[in-house]
Design a protein around this motif. Structure first.
Motif, PDB file in Angstrom:
ATOM      1  N   LYS A  55     -25.200 -25.655 -17.584  1.00  0.00           N
ATOM      2  CA  LYS A  55     -25.605 -26.583 -17.205  1.00  0.00           C
ATOM      3  C   LYS A  55     -24.601 -27.991 -17.243  1.00  0.00           C
ATOM      4  O   LYS A  55     -24.282 -28.679 -16.176  1.00  0.00           O
ATOM      5  N   HIS A  58     -21.619 -27.336 -14.476  1.00  0.00           N
ATOM      6  CA  HIS A  58     -22.366 -27.805 -13.284  1.00  0.00           C
ATOM      7  C   HIS A  58     -22.092 -29.185 -12.953  1.00  0.00           C
ATOM      8  O   HIS A  58     -21.449 -29.668 -12.087  1.00  0.00           O
ATOM      9  N   GLN A  59     -22.034 -30.001 -13.994  1.00  0.00           N
ATOM     10  CA  GLN A  59     -22.075 -31.435 -14.158  1.00  0.00           C
ATOM     11  C   GLN A  59     -20.688 -31.828 -14.200  1.00  0.00           C
ATOM     12  O   GLN A  59     -20.182 -32.809 -12.972  1.00  0.00           O
ATOM     13  N   LEU A  85     -24.374 -19.574 -12.363  1.00  0.00           N
ATOM     14  CA  LEU A  85     -23.543 -20.652 -11.942  1.00  0.00           C
ATOM     15  C   LEU A  85     -22.697 -20.181 -10.847  1.00  0.00           C
ATOM     16  O   LEU A  85     -22.061 -21.076 -10.140  1.00  0.00           O
ATOM     17  N   VAL A  88     -24.521 -20.929  -7.890  1.00  0.00           N
ATOM     18  CA  VAL A  88     -24.362 -22.520  -7.555  1.00  0.00           C
ATOM     19  C   VAL A  88     -23.055 -22.915  -7.134  1.00  0.00           C
ATOM     20  O   VAL A  88     -23.114 -23.722  -6.061  1.00  0.00           O
ATOM     21  N   ILE A  89     -22.135 -22.486  -7.462  1.00  0.00           N
ATOM     22  CA  ILE A  89     -20.648 -22.965  -7.466  1.00  0.00           C
ATOM     23  C   ILE A  89     -20.632 -22.447  -5.542  1.00  0.00           C
ATOM     24  O   ILE A  89     -19.948 -23.633  -4.824  1.00  0.00           O
ATOM     25  N   LEU A  93     -22.902 -25.926  -4.345  1.00  0.00           N
ATOM     26  CA  LEU A  93     -21.922 -26.802  -4.293  1.00  0.00           C
ATOM     27  C   LEU A  93     -20.927 -26.481  -2.819  1.00  0.00           C
ATOM     28  O   LEU A  93     -19.911 -27.437  -2.679  1.00  0.00           O
TER      29      LEU A  93
END
Length: 154
Positions: A55, A58-59, A85, A88-89, A93
């Motif tokens: 988390k 990610h930030q 992650l 997510v990347i 993103l």
């Protein structure tokens, strides 16, 4: 006289590789910094940012659009936090050029062959076999594969 100043100017323009260390173990952050102190990759210095959870990583990525590489632990908040992650990347993103090196202390949770075929990563290492010279070699190889990430797409 201008020709004499040119090499100095060129050296000053070499921006550091921005590397995120994402690992829940503070000793991994410390040993990574110790191992890479003073190291230059392709004549560029290294700059480190830190995250102690997926988390938090990610930030950090949201706030630093010029990140070059992530040294990413697999097991953090959950046994697959690092693998999630990666998704997510790459997808949320949309950082296709950001290099990801998975580092795991528990390869049973993320077998190398499976991870290499199912996830868009650039390298995979186990912490138990990772020496200073291997880490430098991995960074050298990974950071030369493609141009550094230029940030988020418009």
């Amino acid at each position: 006289m201008d020709e004499e100043c040119e090499p100095q100017t060129h050296t000053k323009l070499l921006q550091p590789w921005k590397i995120l260390i994402a690992d829940d173990d503070i000793s991994v952050h410390d040993t990574t910094l110790l191992a890479l102190a003073g190291v230059r990759i392709h004549n560029r210095p290294l700059e480190f940012l830190h995250a102690y959870s997926a988390k938090e990583a990610h930030q950090v990525l949201l706030e630093n659009t010029d990140m070059s590489l992530v040294l990413l632990d697999v097991v953090m908040e959950t046994v697959d936090a690092g693998l999630k992650l990666v998704g997510v990347i790459r997808n949320e993103l949309d950082l296709k050029n950001l290099r990801i090196v998975l580092r795991t202390g528990q390869p049973g949770y993320a077998p190398e062959q499976q991870v290499n075929t199912e996830f868009a990563i650039d390298a995979y290492t186990t912490k138990s076999k990772l020496t200073r010279s291997i880490l430098i070699s991995v960074l050298n190889d990974t950071l030369s594969v493609s141009p550094p990430a230029t940030g988020y797409p418009n």
